[in-house]
Design an enzyme around this catalytic site. Structure first.
Site: not given
Ligand code: AMP
Length: 398
Positions: A7, A90, A179, A240, A384
């Site tokens: 990743n 990823r 996600h 965010r 993941e």
């Protein structure tokens, strides 16, 4: 068969080496501050962690370092790079064309590159990682697993924005969602835990980490999700803003004479609980501690966070005309009993009843609703990397 999962972030490289015989993790680690001063690697194998401060000037150097760490006498778990049968990467954005995991070839690399426009902070480093592996292991198959892919099944009415249609046609401006690998994993696990087929379930998955998103999973497929064209839409997050009136942004830009770049920085990096709580931190543990110390806006930021998660759950229960289970995952979802309690308190109208004792759990799978609860509430730690390793195995076996 051993599979390496990578990743690559803009300045980091996370990795896990899986033995797919039993899906065990042989070694894992992270390279941080790649291309900066003070770069280092943390490598964990056989329960031991080793930190090495090393000059990692770019991702190719970092990939080489990782392979050496996997092979060297002290920290290694393999003897030769040829023991790695495949590498799974990823990749954040697959756009409209890359909607399932694929073996990487020149055409796929070109498409990933084309999506860089949509994910400028993520896709370029993902591609650098792919090229670095290709240079070192030219004969080892590589697979790309996309964060956006799981949401490919959203209907058009869910992914379109109510803008002039030409912006979708000309620039592909639409909701993509992110996600996806996490939502897919936890929705699948929820079905297994409940002993039901995914096709028979309506599940709402809440990935609540530093970045946070919610997904409506109907019959095993994503039908809506809270992140949008970029990961900025949806929930209030660590830094965010999530949803807000676009006119408010235009107004602030005019008032403060801000460029699009400066505005993007405020919305992505200075907003969310960081912006509201005003303690200069975005980690929920710090915010929860500040609440205990009586910082009023810290409490307000958490109230806003919980309220917004609950509103999305209500929205998705409506979108699916019902919900069987609500899953909590990622750093906050897996660990914060306080946030789960507060969020679930809004959901009693759905027939959700929380078992306080069971909810007092951190980071492990548990159904924390009561036995007679109409809707099941479940904690499922996300994984993941395992999904990426499984997809990679599946594709290279073919
Ligand atoms: P993630 O992005 O999934 O790694 O989640 C990271 C976030 O999880 C951190 O920023 C924390 O805000 C949050 N977190 C981790 N552990 C806890 C905890 N015990 N209580 C509250 N929040 C936590």
């Amino acid at each position: 068969m051993k599979i390496l999962v990578l990743n690559c972030g803009s300045s980091s490289l996370k990795y896990q080496l899986f033995d797919m015989e039993n899906e065990s993790v042989l070694a894992k680690g992270i390279c941080e501050k790649i291309g900066m001063e003070g770069s280092f690697n943390k490598h964990e194998a056989a329960g031991e962690e080793v930190k090495t401060v090393v000059d990692l000037e770019n991702h190719s150097v970092a990939v080489k370092f990782v392979l050496d760490a996997l092979m060297n006498e002290k920290t290694g778990v393999i003897k030769n790079v040829s023991e790695i049968s495949a590498v799974g990467h990823r990749v954040v954005h697959g756009g409209e064309d890359l909607y399932e995991s694929v073996i990487i070839d020149e055409k796929v690399k070109k498409l990933i590159d084309q999506c860089s426009d949509l994910a400028p902070l993520h896709n370029p480093p993902n591609l650098i990682g792919i090229n670095a592996c290709e240079a070192i292991m030219p004969n080892t198959p590589q697979v790309a697993v996309f964060d956006t892919a799981f949401h490919h099944t959203m209907p058009k009415m869910a992914y379109l924005y109510a803008l002039p249609y030409k912006y979708y046609q000309d620039y592909k401006v639409r909701k993509y969602g992110f996600h996806g690998t996490s939502h897919r994993y936890v929705a699948g696990r929820a079905a297994e835990i409940l002993g039901k087929k995914p096709e028979d379930l309506k599940i709402i998955t809440c990935h609540l980490g530093n970045g946070a998103s919610i997904c409506a999973v109907k019959g095993g497929k994503s039908v809506d999700t809270s992140m949008g064209f970029t990961p900025l839409e949806g929930l209030m997050m660590g830094t965010r803003s999530g949803d807000l009136d676009p006119a408010a942004v235009l107004y602030i830009m005019e008032k403060e004479n801000l460029s699009p770049k400066e505005t993007g920085n405020i919305l992505n990096k200075q907003s969310g609980v960081l912006g509201v709580a005003g303690i200069g931190k975005s980690d929920f543990r710090d915010i929860e501690n500040a609440v205990a110390e009586g910082v009023v806006n810290a409490g307000l930021s958490l109230e806003m966070f919980d309220y917004r998660v609950a509103k999305y759950v209500g929205e998705y229960a409506a979108a699916m005309n019902g919900v069987d289970a609500i899953v909590f995952t990622a750093g906050i979802g897996e660990n914060s009993a306080a946030r789960r309690t507060a969020i679930c308190s809004y959901l009693e109208y759905l027939g959700l009843k929380v078992d306080g004792n069971k909810n007092n759990t951190r980071g492990k799978e548990i159904i924390f609703s009561t036995d007679d609860s109409a809707v099941k509430a479940i904690i499922i730690p996300t994984n993941e990397e395992l999904v990426i390793a499984r997809d990679t195995l599946e594709l290279v076996k073919k």
